[in-house]
Design a protein around this motif. Structure first.
Motif, PDB file in Angstrom:
ATOM      1  N   GLY A 151      78.475  28.981  -1.826  1.00 13.30           N
ATOM      2  CA  GLY A 151      79.043  30.079  -1.059  1.00 13.30           C
ATOM      3  C   GLY A 151      79.897  30.978  -1.921  1.00 13.30           C
ATOM      4  O   GLY A 151      79.885  30.920  -3.151  1.00 13.30           O
ATOM      5  N   GLY A 152      80.678  31.849  -1.252  1.00 18.75           N
ATOM      6  CA  GLY A 152      81.481  32.827  -1.968  1.00 18.75           C
ATOM      7  C   GLY A 152      82.906  32.369  -2.174  1.00 18.75           C
ATOM      8  O   GLY A 152      83.236  31.185  -2.069  1.00 18.75           O
ATOM      9  N   GLY A 153      83.775  33.337  -2.431  1.00 15.88           N
ATOM     10  CA  GLY A 153      85.184  33.047  -2.651  1.00 15.88           C
ATOM     11  C   GLY A 153      85.540  33.032  -4.129  1.00 15.88           C
ATOM     12  O   GLY A 153      84.699  32.759  -4.980  1.00 15.88           O
ATOM     13  N   GLU A 154      86.813  33.332  -4.412  1.00 14.62           N
ATOM     14  CA  GLU A 154      87.321  33.314  -5.778  1.00 14.62           C
ATOM     15  C   GLU A 154      88.628  32.525  -5.801  1.00 14.62           C
ATOM     16  O   GLU A 154      89.485  32.714  -4.940  1.00 14.62           O
ATOM     17  CB  GLU A 154      87.581  34.736  -6.287  1.00 14.62           C
ATOM     18  CG  GLU A 154      86.326  35.549  -6.543  1.00 14.62           C
ATOM     19  CD  GLU A 154      85.538  35.029  -7.734  1.00 14.62           C
ATOM     20  OE1 GLU A 154      86.166  34.427  -8.643  1.00 14.62           O
ATOM     21  OE2 GLU A 154      84.303  35.217  -7.750  1.00 14.62           O
ATOM     22  N   PRO A 155      88.794  31.649  -6.789  1.00 11.09           N
ATOM     23  CA  PRO A 155      90.044  30.870  -6.845  1.00 11.09           C
ATOM     24  C   PRO A 155      91.221  31.729  -7.268  1.00 11.09           C
ATOM     25  O   PRO A 155      91.078  32.607  -8.127  1.00 11.09           O
ATOM     26  CB  PRO A 155      89.742  29.800  -7.897  1.00 11.09           C
ATOM     27  CG  PRO A 155      88.719  30.432  -8.789  1.00 11.09           C
ATOM     28  CD  PRO A 155      87.882  31.307  -7.891  1.00 11.09           C
ATOM     29  N   GLU A 156      92.376  31.499  -6.651  1.00  8.67           N
ATOM     30  CA  GLU A 156      93.593  32.177  -7.081  1.00  8.67           C
ATOM     31  C   GLU A 156      94.191  31.433  -8.268  1.00  8.67           C
ATOM     32  O   GLU A 156      94.206  30.201  -8.280  1.00  8.67           O
ATOM     33  CB  GLU A 156      94.612  32.225  -5.941  1.00  8.67           C
ATOM     34  CG  GLU A 156      94.247  33.180  -4.829  1.00  8.67           C
ATOM     35  CD  GLU A 156      95.389  33.336  -3.824  1.00  8.67           C
ATOM     36  OE1 GLU A 156      96.468  32.768  -4.077  1.00  8.67           O
ATOM     37  OE2 GLU A 156      95.178  34.019  -2.811  1.00  8.67           O
ATOM     38  N   PRO A 157      94.665  32.152  -9.284  1.00  7.34           N
ATOM     39  CA  PRO A 157      95.304  31.477 -10.421  1.00  7.34           C
ATOM     40  C   PRO A 157      96.488  30.634  -9.945  1.00  7.34           C
ATOM     41  O   PRO A 157      97.284  31.069  -9.115  1.00  7.34           O
ATOM     42  CB  PRO A 157      95.778  32.642 -11.306  1.00  7.34           C
ATOM     43  CG  PRO A 157      94.933  33.804 -10.885  1.00  7.34           C
ATOM     44  CD  PRO A 157      94.644  33.617  -9.429  1.00  7.34           C
ATOM     45  N   ASN A 158      96.572  29.414 -10.445  1.00  9.74           N
ATOM     46  CA  ASN A 158      97.653  28.486 -10.096  1.00  9.74           C
ATOM     47  C   ASN A 158      97.696  28.165  -8.608  1.00  9.74           C
ATOM     48  O   ASN A 158      98.749  27.802  -8.076  1.00  9.74           O
ATOM     49  CB  ASN A 158      99.019  29.030 -10.547  1.00  9.74           C
ATOM     50  CG  ASN A 158      99.114  29.153 -12.050  1.00  9.74           C
ATOM     51  OD1 ASN A 158      98.660  28.270 -12.777  1.00  9.74           O
ATOM     52  ND2 ASN A 158      99.681  30.244 -12.526  1.00  9.74           N
ATOM     53  N   GLY A 159      96.543  28.305  -7.927  1.00 10.44           N
ATOM     54  CA  GLY A 159      96.490  27.932  -6.517  1.00 10.44           C
ATOM     55  C   GLY A 159      96.305  26.432  -6.363  1.00 10.44           C
ATOM     56  O   GLY A 159      95.762  25.747  -7.232  1.00 10.44           O
ATOM     57  N   VAL A 160      96.769  25.900  -5.239  1.00  5.92           N
ATOM     58  CA  VAL A 160      96.580  24.480  -4.931  1.00  5.92           C
ATOM     59  C   VAL A 160      95.086  24.187  -4.823  1.00  5.92           C
ATOM     60  O   VAL A 160      94.309  25.006  -4.321  1.00  5.92           O
ATOM     61  CB  VAL A 160      97.295  24.106  -3.618  1.00  5.92           C
ATOM     62  CG1 VAL A 160      96.986  22.665  -3.214  1.00  5.92           C
ATOM     63  CG2 VAL A 160      98.800  24.306  -3.764  1.00  5.92           C
ATOM     64  N   ILE A 161      94.667  23.020  -5.312  1.00  7.14           N
ATOM     65  CA  ILE A 161      93.266  22.613  -5.300  1.00  7.14           C
ATOM     66  C   ILE A 161      93.104  21.403  -4.388  1.00  7.14           C
ATOM     67  O   ILE A 161      93.927  20.481  -4.416  1.00  7.14           O
ATOM     68  CB  ILE A 161      92.781  22.265  -6.726  1.00  7.14           C
ATOM     69  CG1 ILE A 161      92.798  23.514  -7.609  1.00  7.14           C
ATOM     70  CG2 ILE A 161      91.385  21.655  -6.704  1.00  7.14           C
ATOM     71  CD1 ILE A 161      92.512  23.230  -9.074  1.00  7.14           C
TER      72      ILE A 161
END
Length: 615
Positions: free
Chosen positions: A128-138
């Motif tokens: 699917g789509g989406g982009e991770p945010e830098p330093n975001g919780v995983i």
């Protein structure tokens, strides 16, 4: 050869031990895994045996000195008893028998979580789509024999793993078909958790529910066969079961994304999903993940990945071991960090950095005042230096420094559990207390202690007010001041405290001791003492009602849950504050005259106590 590929001085043994297979490798160069072996656990009687079996396969002369092992089991002390295999062992005893300088044993899902920052695009497939945010919780999910759930939270330039039992949250059906499956599961299970359905055994349960009343369907069918038939499209029931499984996983994943605020992405590992390949990518997983009503747009921005890297747990245990063992002889990851950051520090902070680099082991035992004096800076500069490197303060910095210099996990707060053996229980109580004292030493309000000493020096009479667990501290304080020939009394009966405070005068001092500072009786007594002109000293939580009533508050803040457990750490910290103030009062009144009283008051504690307090 680049610095990142500098060989370790000694080989490192990495292992991922599950219920069925034990996977091993040797790490002689950072992130390069060699001598990979997979051994069936059923062939060995115990953990030590399978470790020794792997070591015997290594070339002659190759002997690991440090090891990190991920194991499919909670790790809550030295004694480990595996849930899905009849193995039990002592970590320290295995370390001794294998002749290892370091043996780090962690939960396998913690290791998998720690592998995520190291795994690049080549080790994962986005669905699917989406982009991770830098330093975001995983967030991390792992359907396999069970359902593992974890997360990674960024803390400065490091990651902190969340140890959770999220797989046992209640299952939430997303459509009528899942309602029917849930009803089928309720026939035998009083509580249907997410793990009951989103796992290998869960896939079998889904298949059973879907094929109920259909004699033409082959029953029972193991999870591996269901997956294979679904991939081959040779069985409509298997295909439907896998589709349903993927949808359910989408719901669990989006729930985790919302719970953690996992803007860094959700990762799917475990033994089932990576084997599904295109079947998973083309399933309804992502559509269900984004089906969140008012928060559909929010989760649509969060990427979801399937872990495809081979042996990802090796990356995780390698990362964890690197946190605790120097990268090369004489080196320390934190020292390298200090060197790298030096140019960006202020001139005063650079003096602190130089002192730390030249005296790393001395810094472990020095107070903030000593470090400031030796570096020729102010005490706040030392704290700013630590925060510039991403630490909360000097105590946090020291814990990390100790880890790198010794190769041991730093002392930290750990929860005492009912199943802890006596050695673990003793170690946890001691470690929790030591950790609290170290942190308190760095946060102590020296100015407040100094003001309290001056107020007590001028007092004609001192009264101590406390109740419950703090009463013993008040009695100890009263005893100490009485030995210094200061008229003192202790009031520990809540019914009499207001009456006693009502009799105080302008030359008196009332000292209130409380863990929470919430006691209505103590707050009322403090208010009465102030009304009659007495000075009020509070040894309590900094933002409490009692602290606000005090002339001087010596704050004692800690993470102890005194609403559920008997306060232990706070009592120790309060006793230490009393010792600081009592020694200060005795020495400043008249050092020569005070010495015999100090000797008398410390005689019961044995030789050396007076020296430690006075010198």
């Amino acid at each position: 050869m680049s610095a990142s590929l500098t060989p370790y001085p000694d080989p490192r043994l990495l292992a991922d031990i599950g219920a069925t297979y034990a996977r091993f490798c040797l790490e002689q160069v950072p992130r390069r895994f060699e001598q990979v072996r997979v051994l069936p656990c059923a062939d060995y009687p115990g953990f030590l045996d399978v470790m020794q079996a792997y070591l015997q396969t290594l070339p002659e002369g190759v002997k690991p000195r440090h090891a990190a092992v991920a194991i499919a089991n909670p790790i809550e002390g030295d004694w480990v008893r595996m849930t899905n295999r009849d193995w039990a062992f002592s970590i320290q005893e295995v370390q001794r028998q294998l002749g290892l300088a370091t043996l780090l044993v962690v939960n396998n899902f913690t290791a998998l979580a720690m592998s995520l920052p190291r795994i690049g695009a080549e080790g994962r497939e986005q669905v699917g789509g989406g982009e991770p945010e830098p330093n975001g919780v995983i967030g991390l999910l792992g359907p396999g024999t069970g359902l593992g759930v974890s997360g990674l939270v960024p803390t400065g330039d490091r990651w902190t793993t969340l140890a959770t039992e999220g797989g046992h949250v209640s299952f939430s059906p997303g459509d009528e078909r899942e309602m029917r499956i849930l009803a089928y599961a309720w026939k035998t299970l009083p509580h249907v958790s997410a793990e009951r359905l989103v796992s290998g055994p869960g896939l079998e349960l889904i298949y059973e529910a879907l094929t109920e009343g259909h004699p033409e369907a082959e029953r029972p069918l193991p999870a591996a066969r269901i997956v294979q038939r679904a991939i081959e499209k040779s069985c409509r029931w298997s295909a439907e079961a896998v589709e349903c499984f993927c949808n359910m996983l989408g719901t669990v994943a989006s729930n985790l994304a919302l719970t953690l605020g996992a803007t860094g992405g959700i990762y799917i590992g475990g033994g089932i999903v990576p084997r599904l390949g295109r079947t998973f990518v083309e399933s309804g997983f992502r559509a269900r993940f984004e089906s969140k009503g008012r928060f559909s747009e929010y989760v649509a921005r969060i990427p979801t990945y399937v872990l495809t890297a081979e042996n990802p747990a090796f990356h995780g245990v390698s990362s964890l071991l690197a946190e605790h063992v120097p990268a090369h002889e004489g080196a320390n990851p934190l020292m390298e960090r200090v060197r790298a950051a030096r140019a960006q520090l202020s001139p005063a902070e650079r003096r602190v950095a130089d002192f730390v680099l030249e005296n790393p082991r001395t810094v472990l035992n020095d107070s903030v005042a000593v470090i400031a004096q030796m570096a020729e800076v102010s005490q706040p500069t030392v704290i700013r230096f630590c925060r510039s490197l991403g630490f909360q303060g000097l105590a946090d910095f020291k814990l990390k420094l100790a880890s790198g210099l010794t190769g041991n996990i730093p002392v930290q707060r750990t929860q005492v559990r009912r199943q802890d053996a006596t050695p673990d229980l003793c170690a946890k109580v001691l470690d929790n207390t030591i950790s609290a004292i170290v942190q308190f030493r760095e946060s102590i309000n020296v100015e407040a202690v100094d003001r309290a000493i001056e107020i007590l020096r001028a007092a004609k009479r001192v009264e101590f007010y406390a109740s419950g667990n703090s009463a013993v501290v008040a009695l100890d304080a009263q005893h100490k001041l009485f030995r210094f020939r200061i008229p003192a009394a202790a009031h520990t009966d809540a019914a009499l405290q207001a009456m006693a405070a009502d009799l105080l005068g302008p030359q008196d001092v009332a000292v209130f001791i409380s863990s929470s500072g919430q006691s209505a009786e103590l707050v009322r007594a403090a208010a009465l003492a102030q009304e009659h002109g007495a000075a009020v000293i509070a040894i309590t939580a900094s933002k409490s009602p009692l602290a606000r009533k005090a002339t001087v508050c010596i704050p004692v803040d800690h993470g102890e849950d005194s609403t559920t457990f008997i306060a232990m750490i706070s009592r120790i910290l309060h006793l230490l504050v009393v010792d600081m103030v009592a020694v200060g009062v005795a020495m400043r009144r008249d050092p020569a005259a005070a010495l015999p009283h100090l000797q008398a008051s410390s005689a019961a504690a044995g030789p050396g106590v007076l020296i430690s307090h006075v010198l």
